[in-house]
Design a protein around this motif. Structure first.
Motif, PDB file in Angstrom:
ATOM      1  N   LEU A  28      -3.320 -28.278 -33.602  1.00 23.16           N
ATOM      2  CA  LEU A  28      -3.518 -29.582 -34.227  1.00 23.16           C
ATOM      3  C   LEU A  28      -2.211 -30.089 -34.826  1.00 23.16           C
ATOM      4  N   GLU A  29      -1.468 -29.211 -35.480  1.00 20.18           N
ATOM      5  CA  GLU A  29      -0.198 -29.588 -36.080  1.00 20.18           C
ATOM      6  C   GLU A  29       0.813 -30.005 -35.012  1.00 20.18           C
ATOM      7  N   LEU A  30       0.840 -29.269 -33.890  1.00 17.49           N
ATOM      8  CA  LEU A  30       1.763 -29.611 -32.802  1.00 17.49           C
ATOM      9  C   LEU A  30       1.497 -31.013 -32.278  1.00 17.49           C
ATOM     10  N   ILE A  31       0.245 -31.316 -31.985  1.00 19.97           N
ATOM     11  CA  ILE A  31      -0.092 -32.616 -31.394  1.00 19.97           C
ATOM     12  C   ILE A  31       0.220 -33.745 -32.373  1.00 19.97           C
ATOM     13  N   LYS A  32      -0.130 -33.549 -33.622  1.00 27.81           N
ATOM     14  CA  LYS A  32       0.146 -34.600 -34.608  1.00 27.81           C
ATOM     15  C   LYS A  32       1.643 -34.779 -34.848  1.00 27.81           C
ATOM     16  N   SER A  33       2.424 -33.699 -34.734  1.00 26.41           N
ATOM     17  CA  SER A  33       3.868 -33.816 -34.916  1.00 26.41           C
ATOM     18  C   SER A  33       4.503 -34.631 -33.792  1.00 26.41           C
ATOM     19  N   LEU A  34       3.825 -34.699 -32.648  1.00 25.41           N
ATOM     20  CA  LEU A  34       4.294 -35.503 -31.516  1.00 25.41           C
ATOM     21  C   LEU A  34       3.790 -36.944 -31.602  1.00 25.41           C
ATOM     22  N   LYS A  35       3.069 -37.236 -32.702  1.00 28.64           N
ATOM     23  CA  LYS A  35       2.467 -38.562 -32.903  1.00 28.64           C
ATOM     24  C   LYS A  35       1.489 -38.899 -31.777  1.00 28.64           C
ATOM     25  N   LEU A  36       0.751 -37.884 -31.369  1.00 30.31           N
ATOM     26  CA  LEU A  36      -0.288 -38.039 -30.362  1.00 30.31           C
ATOM     27  C   LEU A  36      -1.642 -37.798 -31.026  1.00 30.31           C
ATOM     28  N   LYS A  37      -2.704 -38.134 -30.309  1.00 29.71           N
ATOM     29  CA  LYS A  37      -4.055 -38.029 -30.859  1.00 29.71           C
ATOM     30  C   LYS A  37      -4.788 -36.846 -30.252  1.00 29.71           C
ATOM     31  N   PRO A  38      -5.172 -35.850 -31.066  1.00 33.38           N
ATOM     32  CA  PRO A  38      -5.894 -34.689 -30.526  1.00 33.38           C
ATOM     33  C   PRO A  38      -7.352 -35.025 -30.225  1.00 33.38           C
ATOM     34  N   LEU A  39      -7.791 -34.672 -29.023  1.00 34.88           N
ATOM     35  CA  LEU A  39      -9.190 -34.862 -28.648  1.00 34.88           C
ATOM     36  C   LEU A  39      -9.970 -33.554 -28.692  1.00 34.88           C
ATOM     37  N   ALA A  40      -9.384 -32.491 -28.115  1.00 36.31           N
ATOM     38  CA  ALA A  40     -10.132 -31.243 -28.015  1.00 36.31           C
ATOM     39  C   ALA A  40      -9.196 -30.077 -27.771  1.00 36.31           C
TER      40      ALA A  40
END
Length: 363
Positions: free
Chosen positions: A161-173
């Protein structure tokens, strides 16, 4: 199994492009695709080397390294999609099939938590637990429900979750590899130009770098999943030690020259083939143990076919060797009819990307 954002109101295939990321010890796969008319349309596929010592058994050890390589590949190729699915494999992931008395959906989670606390060796507060309903059935005049339960350590989930948010992307699953690949086999399809039958029990074997992931599908429903702590790395190490090569050169020699139909000969590759054979024989022995356990669980359990994928499935004549030694028809997955390539996808190593592709199916 959905972890980062359960269900998210999304079912079946996504109708717009989604980024799917499958991180492996050796290679990280990024697939961008969507669903259309029961097909998966793949628009982009990127395969990049996983940064050294940055990933171990499902855990991201170096978030900055992954952030950099993923950002660079998406930026370089002008990828505008923002929504992300990740898929993961780990020995610390726990999957169990449970048979419970039928209850309403709002009571099921509590019942599953009680079962887990009683029968699984984990502290419930340290895990994220999800479940998938496999079937409802009646036995001895009792209404029952069969569910597949999966649990992942919370700290593992949080780093994705931290990785995806650090890329300014939206986590789905955050999906599990076994669940991702199983969804590909839940409906009618054609594999290698042959019809796949939902009436059969098939085993999907992911021959990965560090692990062999075994998933058993019965009539389109996932029934069993186990990891074997063996993989392509073991073959590469043996080749590297014998020929004084780097692991990268050993892997290349394995794929280019090893051939399991040329054993006990006098050719220049005879020693190489014997090295590969010795590792594959260990794989087969471990697979047979799992099959014996699965077949013993219920009367009538039997494996009809095996499908191979993953990097080491490219060893020449491996499927024939396994067919002969397991006495079960075994096939390497080369083509699946409902996976289509878009105009920008280029070449695709299907056998290496199936987990990321399967994660695009939301069921």
């Amino acid at each position: 199994m959905y972890y980062l954002d359960k269900y998210n109101g999304v079912k079946n295939l996504f109708k717009k492009n989604i980024i799917s990321i499958d991180i492996g010890k050796y290679t990280t796969k990024i697939v961008i695709g969507k669903g259309k008319n029961k097909e998966i349309i793949i628009d982009h596929v990127f395969m990049i080397d996983t940064p050294p010592e940055s990933y171990e058994d499902g855990y991201i050890k170096n978030l900055e390294a992954f952030k950099t390589i993923i950002y660079n590949i998406l930026s370089k190729n002008k990828i505008k999609e923002k929504e992300v699915i990740c898929t993961v494999q780990s020995r610390e992931a726990i999957t169990r099939e449970l048979v419970l008395p039928y209850v309403k959906s709002d009571e099921l989670s509590s019942m599953i938590d009680l079962e887990i606390e009683q029968y699984l060796p984990i502290r419930l507060e340290e895990y994220v637990v999800e479940y998938k309903i496999l079937e409802e059935f009646t036995e001895n005049n009792m209404n029952n429900i069969r569910v597949l339960v999966a649990a992942l350590p919370k700290d593992m989930v949080e780093i994705y979750l931290e990785l995806i948010k650090s890329l300014k992307l939206k986590p789905l699953a955050l999906d599990m590899n076994a669940n991702a690949i199983a969804k590909v086999f839940e409906g009618e399809l054609t594999i290698n130009n042959e019809n796949y039958s939902l009436d059969k029990t098939v085993t999907l074997i992911d021959l990965g770098y560090e692990y062999i992931n075994i998933t058993i599908i019965d009539k389109g429903v996932i029934r069993f999943n186990r990891l074997i702590h063996q993989g392509g790395k073991d073959v590469d190490i043996n080749i590297a030690n014998t020929y004084n090569l780097s692991l990268e050169d050993a892997q290349q020699r394995k794929i280019e020259y090893a051939n399991l139909e040329e054993l006990n000969g006098l050719s220049s590759t005879s020693m190489l083939n014997e090295i590969v054979q010795s590792s594959v024989d260990i794989w087969i022995e471990e697979i047979q143990k799992i099959f014996r356990y699965y077949n013993s669980r219920h009367r009538g359990n039997k494996i009809d076919e095996i499908y191979l994928y993953g990097g080491s499935s490219n060893i020449k004549n491996l499927s024939k060797y396994m067919t002969d030694n397991l006495n079960i028809p075994t096939f390497k997955i080369n083509e699946i009819d409902n996976i289509k390539l878009g105009k920008n996808s280029g070449e695709i190593n299907l056998e290496k990307c199936l987990n990321a592709i399967g994660a695009l199916i939301r069921r």
